[in-house]
Design a protein around this motif. Sequence first.
Motif: not given
Length: 363
Positions: A38-45, A199-206, A292-297
């Motif tokens: 699977g992968g690693i994903y952030p909460r509150n996406e 939300v408070d968070g991080k920008v993963y993609e624009i 916190a990297y989006y979608g790590l395998t």
Amino acid sequence: MRKGLILLAIAVLSGCNRKEEGTSPTYKDLTEAVYASGGIYPRNEYKVLANADGILQQKLISEGDSVKRSQLLFVLEGITQGAREQATANIYRQSQANLSSNSPVLAELEAQVRTAQTCLANDSVNYARYRDLYQQNATSKAELERVQLAYQTSRNDYIARRSSLQRTRNQLYVDLQNSRSQYVASGQEQGNTRVRSFVDGKVYEILKEPGEVIRRNDQLALIGSGHDVFVKLAVDESDFGKMRQGQEVVVKADVYPNKVFKARVRKIYPKLNRVDQSFRVDADFVGERPDAYYGLTVEANIIISQNNRVLTIPKSYVVGNDSVWVSENGDKKKVRIVKGAENFDLVQVKGGLNEKSVVVNPE
């Protein structure tokens, strides 16, 4: 799916070489696990969506930026919004003027009411005078009836003009409320061209750049937690029945070749993904967690059971589902066994063999 591809941190499992002539069952600690990927994903996406049509005028964030709740992210320029807002503002101002103390519409009607009131007062006096003259036989009945009709006509005209004034005032009030609502709605729509973070968070993609035409509900960016991540795993359909909440998970990510992370199963989804015949299982990290990297395998072993000191044989010696070849007095024969827990290397033997049995390679 493969199983047991990760070296479990809690047990070191070893098998026997296929080249050996034979082996005997031995007592070992056996950890049974199910392989998952699977992968690693952030909460509150969440996906940042446009609430209005327009042209993207400003992009105020970049990938990797940390954002706060209500922070301005994008500014759109409405294609027709400016003209619409100006029109609603003009209508609202005109509605206010129509209901003000200096309203020309109301002033004209009030003047008509005053004129009708004056005429009614004159006709009322005239009617009273002719009525007295008639009682004194100083005028004819026809003259009295003519004056009486004029008085009644004036009274009806006064009542009608006063009612017309009140109706107009009520209608102007309704028009003012409607124009105010339209003006506020126009301002809110103008606010929709200012896209903010929920939300408070991080920008993963624009996904959009300045100058692009944006339609309502177009996705502009992807935002999630900048520190809290979880594991999203795909478990093969054949292993899904073994899943339980709270099971320990050992996680290995390619980006961290020398680290093994621990997690626990938090949620098991009941819907089968028919594309790869798998079920989704989510797990939360325990202790150290990846960045916190989006979608790590990742690859993972979900621990099904911990079996201390059980009789085991190498899995490579099992023929079919539940048989092995054993050597007795120089003869080789096939024996059915009762299997218990198993992993990639070992199989627990619950029946059919003992410590003195000699298991040989299936050739």
